[in-house]
Design a protein around this motif. Structure first.
Motif, PDB file in Angstrom:
ATOM      1  N   ASP B 234      13.817  97.493  36.824  1.00 41.30           N
ATOM      2  CA  ASP B 234      14.869  96.602  37.296  1.00 41.30           C
ATOM      3  C   ASP B 234      15.947  96.482  36.214  1.00 41.30           C
ATOM      4  N   PRO B 235      17.138  95.987  36.542  1.00 43.07           N
ATOM      5  CA  PRO B 235      18.246  95.963  35.571  1.00 43.07           C
ATOM      6  C   PRO B 235      17.903  95.225  34.285  1.00 43.07           C
ATOM      7  N   ALA B 236      17.180  94.100  34.375  1.00 43.60           N
ATOM      8  CA  ALA B 236      16.865  93.340  33.166  1.00 43.60           C
ATOM      9  C   ALA B 236      15.997  94.169  32.220  1.00 43.60           C
ATOM     10  N   SER B 237      14.964  94.808  32.793  1.00 38.49           N
ATOM     11  CA  SER B 237      14.081  95.633  31.972  1.00 38.49           C
ATOM     12  C   SER B 237      14.849  96.811  31.399  1.00 38.49           C
ATOM     13  N   THR B 238      15.745  97.381  32.223  1.00 39.47           N
ATOM     14  CA  THR B 238      16.548  98.504  31.755  1.00 39.47           C
ATOM     15  C   THR B 238      17.364  98.094  30.534  1.00 39.47           C
ATOM     16  N   ALA B 239      17.956  96.904  30.596  1.00 40.16           N
ATOM     17  CA  ALA B 239      18.770  96.431  29.483  1.00 40.16           C
ATOM     18  C   ALA B 239      17.924  96.319  28.220  1.00 40.16           C
ATOM     19  N   ARG B 240      16.704  95.827  28.377  1.00 39.32           N
ATOM     20  CA  ARG B 240      15.824  95.698  27.212  1.00 39.32           C
ATOM     21  C   ARG B 240      15.511  97.063  26.618  1.00 39.32           C
ATOM     22  N   ILE B 241      15.221  98.028  27.479  1.00 40.90           N
ATOM     23  CA  ILE B 241      14.899  99.377  26.992  1.00 40.90           C
ATOM     24  C   ILE B 241      16.118  99.958  26.268  1.00 40.90           C
ATOM     25  N   GLU B 242      17.303  99.707  26.835  1.00 41.09           N
ATOM     26  CA  GLU B 242      18.511 100.253  26.209  1.00 41.09           C
ATOM     27  C   GLU B 242      18.752  99.630  24.837  1.00 41.09           C
ATOM     28  N   ASP B 243      18.563  98.312  24.758  1.00 43.35           N
ATOM     29  CA  ASP B 243      18.671  97.647  23.448  1.00 43.35           C
ATOM     30  C   ASP B 243      17.694  98.266  22.463  1.00 43.35           C
ATOM     31  N   LEU B 244      16.488  98.491  22.971  1.00 42.83           N
ATOM     32  CA  LEU B 244      15.426  99.043  22.128  1.00 42.83           C
ATOM     33  C   LEU B 244      15.823 100.413  21.586  1.00 42.83           C
TER      34      LEU B 244
END
Lengths: 328, 306, 357
Positions: B234-244
């Protein structure tokens, strides 16, 4: 985000770390693969041992040992109508044993095949999933009952409480204590789970579209089952029949207990009969010494049985393969 | 970068598209990418990461790689260098060979029957397909994260500790240390530190994917390959992965395959565009998205096909 | 142009009747086997709990009937603690119980490593090709070989060892383990080890095919993820694939073992039909193991009997009471098999619930 700052910096490793080195892990990999291959080839060794056993004991002897078919001619074996290895005048005609086997497997087939198929049709076309979940494990239990138990059932229940009241008291036909009919009936019951589960698999793999097409033409459930689905799954059903009959032919203890040990070339199912398998048990009971002709006859009969069942199994696999090719 | 043969073929295929395309829409799309770049630059300056263009160390150097699955050729003469401690993104329509290329970098394709190649892939100057290379040692240094998160049906701890364990690390204390560090690097520690013995299958999709990243980090790799790591999230998880990924590039060389161009634009330093097995163009991300030199690239990023 | 007549189905009602009858026929067939199973269980259970009605005794000997009334039914506590006896009311299956237990343990010891090993080789290592097809075809043919043929093989290969040792050359091999010795007869003769090896050959195809199916059900993503972490093939199989396939393998093994426990035919030719009035290794209860640990090593080379063999022997006895003793034996056998089947079903059920690949 302070994640990166809490972790220590990484040191770069030299590239030479990629080169294969001798290590215990690598050596272990090879050894294990070798061991597993040995395991897998053991099944081939089993087959080779079976073939070797029949060749050396039944076809040509080695090491001063004469094989069964070197002492009894194949022609006598196949045409003589008497089987009397234990008598002083020995006859080695397989026909009476073959007759017993055919009669019992035939009765078993007449009972087990239609019932098994009907049950398969019911489970695949009519039964609700809930009912299937109850019936399938029960059929598995039926398949798991040992054959010595079925033999006991034939001897102490079917003959005195089913066959004798009907055939002896009502119809006046003599029913022996040991008889082919009781053995045939239990063999029939024994093959029901085999026929049912294999046929059901075949029926279920018929595409649902065929059924829908049938219903759309105004067919009843009966028409679709018997005139559309069953013909479509025909070769799969035939394969299940072949496997079941092959199992009936190889069945030992139930037949041995139910039908007795009297080799007889007759079609009367109410008399005692001996099958090939029952003879093999019988010959072993007397602790026949190795080297005698009775002992060797075990291998002659065993070879015959092996060839018949192998032939049927191979035929069943061929038919099954053709069936799979149509639907997969 | 691309051979002349490649050029001829693909240019012909692409001209048809260009003729029918309204000029205005192209400009707006380019504009939006430009905005994206701008936002990103702000973030980078804010984080004070080194400017990408100064990177000179080539971690991976691929020369003239052809790849075949049986009779079918999946990659045509691909050459590319991948810089150390940077994020390189591969984009392109599905079936363009970007995943094949990624999997060629740690020889995951070896498992597939009938896969063969010619050409050279150098990891720090060493040919990884050389006969004396131990593929197991290679994969320890070039880790991989997959599209679908693949947690083992074991506890969270055992998942992360698996790599070090099979590498021979038996010391329980050292293992706990590695597990903690890896989970911290993957930004998952705070969420799972109290339930390390719970089944990994109980985690949410985004957590599972970060667990898989932690698991890959635990073997202490230099390079991390990611095959569409956020496409199932989902978009929220995607954002976290991208930050990571942004954090990780300080220590690791990251190569990421993505079907999402915005994602490539957001996180990568360099972007490579693959099409029909050919590497069409590779350049600094900002340049590729704003002023692509090849027409196919332009068509793809402006949404003409793919 | 004539308009086709409107569809009239005069036989529709009849067709529905036929359809209904057919459904009932099929339903009846499905329950037929289950009803037979029920009758079988009831009649055997009834027989196991009663002695035959005493024959009319001549007057003057009233003790016989009162004695019969006082005796416990065939299936009682002493049935588990007595050996076979010439007096049917004293007969028990102690030696057969321990024989079957030993057989089960030995067959499991042999067939699980070999069977799972074969399956792992076939599914994980071997490449698709002629050899794999040959082994696979061979397995399905072996599964169809009648058990009496395995009996013949067991007798030839293990009891007589293909005649490698002639009558006068039969010898005992003394195997020296560090702290003790074990006497191994060569050839194996009619001992537990021969029986266990024969049953192993019999159930091996079942174990292999079941394990193969369990391994195939493990998603390949697990293998790939493990390789990507730098695991070798064996490490991947050992730590990921086999644990994930374990419930399926266990189910297959339990079903195969329950088949081995119920089989009498393969053991017939191995012998074991003599009266065996001792238990293998002289271990007849758990405390014996501590008193005589050497018995554990000697047991596989002892002569033995097993539950189905003992049942067959009782069926063959002329005295009517033995028929009831046999029923008691059958109840014990079926109870063991039912427990094992239930265990297999439970494991499968839990497995299906747990996994969500």
């Amino acid at each position: 985000m302070s994640v990166a700052q809490t972790t220590p910096p990484l040191t770069l490793k030299p590239a030479s770390g990629l080169i294969k080195k001798f290590s215990l892990t690598r050596a272990k990999e090879g050894v294990i693969k070798g061991l597993l291959f040995v395991c897998a080839s053991l099944s081939l060794v089993t087959t080779l041992m079976i073939v070797w056993m029949f060749l050396t004991e039944a076809v040509f002897g080695i090491g001063g040992n004469t094989a069964f078919f070197q002492e009894v001619s194949l022609l006598d074996f196949l045409t003589d109508t008497q089987w009397s290895p234990q008598f002083s005048e020995k006859h080695f005609g397989i026909l009476p044993l073959l007759c017993g086997t055919v009669v019992i497997a035939g009765i078993g087939g007449l009972i087990g095949l239609p019932i098994g198929l009907a049950a398969a049709i019911y489970l695949s076309e009519y039964a609700k999933p809930k009912l299937r979940r109850i019936i399938k494990p029960l059929l598995e239990i039926l398949a798991g009952v040992p054959s010595v138990v079925y033999g006991y059932f034939a001897l102490v229940f079917i003959t005195p409480y089913v066959l004798r009241p009907i055939f002896q008291s009502l119809l006046g036909i003599d029913v022996d204590v040991f008889n082919a009919m009781s053995a045939g009936i239990v063999v029939g019951v024994m093959i029901i789970p085999t026929v049912c589960s294999l046929s059901e698999d075949a029926l279920r793999s018929v595409p649902g579209g065929l059924r829908e097409a049938g219903y759309a033409l105004g067919s009843t459930n009966f028409d679709v089952s018997l005139k559309v689905v069953v013909p479509a799954a025909f070769s799969g059903i035939v394969a299940s029949f072949l496997l079941a009959i092959s199992r009936a032919i190889g069945e030992t203890m139930a037949v041995c207990i139910g039908a007795g040990l009297m080799p007889r070339l007759s079609l009367n199912p109410f008399r005692s009969m001996q099958t090939m398998t029952a003879y093999m048990v019988n010959a072993s009971l007397g602790d026949t010494p190795a080297g005698t002709i009775e002992y060797k006859s075990l291998y002659g009969v065993g070879f015959m049985l092996f060839l018949i069942t192998l032939g049927m199994n191979i035929l069943a696999q061929r038919v099954m393969k053709r069936f799979r090719e149509v639907y997969e | 970068m691309t051979s002349s043969m490649t050029m001829d073929r693909t240019t012909d295929a692409a001209t048809g598209f260009l003729g029918t395309r309204p000029e205005g829409s192209r400009m707006t799309i380019m504009q939006s990418f430009s905005d994206l770049m701008h936002q990103r630059q702000e973030r980078e300056t804010h984080k004070r990461t080194r400017p990408v263009e100064t990177e000179v160390v080539a971690k991976l150097d691929v020369r003239n790689l052809n790849f075949f699955y049986g009779e079918k050729q999946a990659l045509f003469d691909v050459s590319m260098t991948i810089a150390e401690r940077s994020v390189t993104a591969f984009i392109g329509p599905s079936g363009c060979g970007k995943s094949t290329f990624l999997r060629a970098l740690n020889r995951m394709n070896d498992i597939i029957e009938g896969a063969r190649h010619n050409g050279t892939v150098l990891l720090e100057g060493q040919e990884i397909y050389a006969p004396d290379v131990d593929v197991v040692a290679l994969r320890k240094r070039v880790g991989m994260v997959f599209q679908k998160s693949t947690p083992f049906p074991k506890s969270i701890f055992d998942n992360v500790a698996y790599g070090p364990k099979i590498a021979g690390q038996r010391n329980r204390k050292a293992l706990s240390e590695i597990v903690e560090q890896s989970l911290k690097r993957a930004a998952l520690w705070d969420e799972v530190k109290d339930r390390l013995q719970d089944s990994a299958l109980a985690l949410s999709g985004g957590q599972q994917q970060r667990l898989c990243i932690a698991r890959a980090l635990a073997t202490n790799p230099d390079v991390l390959l990611m095959d569409e790591p956020a496409s199932a999230l989902d978009p929220a998880s995607t954002a976290r992965i991208e930050d990571l990924i942004f954090e990780l590039k300080q220590n690791y060389t990251i190569v990421i395959v993505t079907h999402n161009m915005q994602q490539a634009a957001r996180i990568s330093d360099r972007t490579a565009f693959f099409f029909q097995g050919y590497l069409i163009e590779v350049d600094a991300t900002q340049k590729l998205f704003t002023t692509p030199t090849k027409k196919q690239t332009e068509d793809y990023i402006t949404g003409k096909f793919g | 142009m004539s308009v086709p007549p409107k569809l009239q189905e005069p036989h529709l009602a009849r067709r529905h009747r036929i359809g209904k009858a057919f459904e009932w026929l099929c339903c009846g067939s499905t329950w037929f086997g289950i009803v037979v199973l029920g009758v079988l269980l009831l009649s055997v259970g009834w027989k196991a709990m009663t002695w035959p009605a005493p024959k009319a005794k001549p007057a003057g000997s009233p003790t016989a009937s009162t004695e019969a009334q006082q005796l416990s039914p065939p299936l009682s506590k002493k049935f588990f603690t007595n050996y076979h006896s010439r007096n049917p009311r004293e007969a028990g299956l102690l030696s057969a119980l321990w024989g079957s237990l030993w057989l089960t343990v030995l067959v499991a010891l042999f067939s699980v490593p070999i069977g799972v090993g074969s399956a792992v080789y076939l599914e994980e290592y071997s490449i698709e090709g002629r050899l794999k097809r040959l082994i696979q075809l061979n397995l399905s043919n072996l599964a169809g070989v009648p058990s009496i043929v395995y009996a013949l093989l067991g007798m030839t290969a293990f009891v007589k060892m293909f005649g490698l040792f002639h009558k006068d050359e039969e010898k005992t091999l003394v195997v020296n383990l560090l702290f003790t010795t074990v006497d191994v007869p060569l050839p194996f003769d009619r001992t537990l080890i021969s029986g266990a090896l024969t049953l192993t050959l019999l159930v091996l195809p079942t174990v292999i095919v079941a394990s193969q199916e369990a391994l195939r059900a493990v998603p390949s993503s697990i293998r790939i993820a493990s390789y990507a972490l730098g695991a070798t093939q064996w490490q991947t199989i050992r730590h990921q694939v086999i644990p994930a396939a374990m419930p399926g393998i266990m189910t297959g093994v339990i079903l195969a073992l329950s088949r081995a426990i119920g089989e009498a035919a393969p053991l017939m030719l191995i012998g074991a039909l003599t009266y065996v009035a001792y238990t293998p290794g002289d271990i007849s209860n758990v405390s014996d193991i501590f008193k005589n640990p050497q018995g554990l090593l000697d047991a596989p080379f002892d002569k033995f009997t097993a539950i189905p063999l003992q049942i067959y022997q009782w069926i063959n006895q002329p005295k009517a009471e033995y028929s009831h003793v046999a029923a008691a034996g059958i109840v014990v056998l079926l109870t063991i098999l039912l427990l094992m089947n239930t265990a297999a079903i439970l494991i499968r059920h839990r497995f299906q619930k747990q996994t969500r690949w």
